[in-house]
Design a protein around this motif. Sequence first.
Motif, short mmCIF file in Angstrom:
data_model
loop_
_atom_site.label_atom_id
_atom_site.label_comp_id
_atom_site.label_asym_id
_atom_site.label_seq_id
_atom_site.Cartn_x
_atom_site.Cartn_y
_atom_site.Cartn_z
N LEU A 101 40.17 36.22 36.44
CA LEU A 101 39.68 34.85 36.39
C LEU A 101 40.50 33.95 37.31
O LEU A 101 39.95 33.09 38.02
N VAL A 102 41.82 34.14 37.31
CA VAL A 102 42.68 33.33 38.18
C VAL A 102 42.39 33.64 39.64
O VAL A 102 42.28 32.74 40.48
N ARG A 103 42.22 34.91 39.98
CA ARG A 103 41.88 35.29 41.35
C ARG A 103 40.53 34.73 41.77
O ARG A 103 40.25 34.55 42.96
N SER A 104 39.68 34.47 40.77
CA SER A 104 38.35 33.91 41.04
C SER A 104 38.36 32.40 41.14
O SER A 104 37.31 31.79 41.35
N GLY A 105 39.53 31.77 40.93
CA GLY A 105 39.64 30.34 41.13
C GLY A 105 39.88 29.52 39.88
O GLY A 105 40.12 28.32 39.96
N PHE A 106 39.83 30.14 38.69
CA PHE A 106 40.09 29.39 37.46
C PHE A 106 41.59 29.08 37.34
O PHE A 106 42.43 29.90 37.68
#
Length: 273
Positions: A101-106
């Motif tokens: 999720l963090v790598r996806s921008g969250f």
Amino acid sequence: MRTLLAELTRDEAARRAAGAVAVVPVGACEQHGPHLPVGTDLFAVAHIARQAATLAAGTADVIVTPPVPFGYSPYHLPHGPTVTLRTSTLHALLYDVCDSLVRSGFRRVFLLNGHGGNAELIAVVAREVGVDLGVLVGAGSYWTMAWDALEQAGAQERGRLPGHAGAFETSLVAALRPDLVVSPPHGPDSFARNPRGYARQYHVEDPLAWAGEGFSDNPSAASAADGARWLDLAAGSVAEALQEFAARPGGPAGTQGNSAPHGAIPGRHTVAS
């Protein structure tokens, strides 16, 4: 505005990610007595997450991921079909979900728990992900976050809160999926109340704690009407917590800095930053 990650296109998810809270419902697949489905915890936490996201809309953009269906439940294996993960496996799974999720921008992720056996581990994952990746990560069990509201609504008058396959959980399933409730048995009328927030001074793991029938109190004391009311209260409390979490200062280095205090907010949830 759609609230389920699985229903978003990659472009919409990417546009909203940085300003949204990604909520990961964490459930379990374990025996719930002779009268409830093994997916009880999963059904409840997934419903509460979806409803909370809808209630929070307008104040906070909440995007709910597909729920994690398995948790830490080895102590239920003697009572019937149960799918359990080792703590190392569950830790790795949740860490990878958060990392993705963090790598996806969250930049804000919240682990919403629906099973007692997961409670300590989600807090550990939240702290590690927050420290390692420099984002805000929250973790909390829905009944802890809604404890005061549920107690005031009588959720611990007839059974433990949250208990296991007793009056509380049987009421929830009777409201959500009455077709899956099979003649709740009559259990013990007396029960020990859980302390506020389901938190004791210290933890004791008793291997004989589940030596009985596989449920914690009297399932026949359940009520679908109460279950619907308690689900609404839980979703409302979770929505309030997510709105608070979304507005919380702190976050990635280079934006607002890690100004949020570390550790637990008593009676609500754990936040790592």
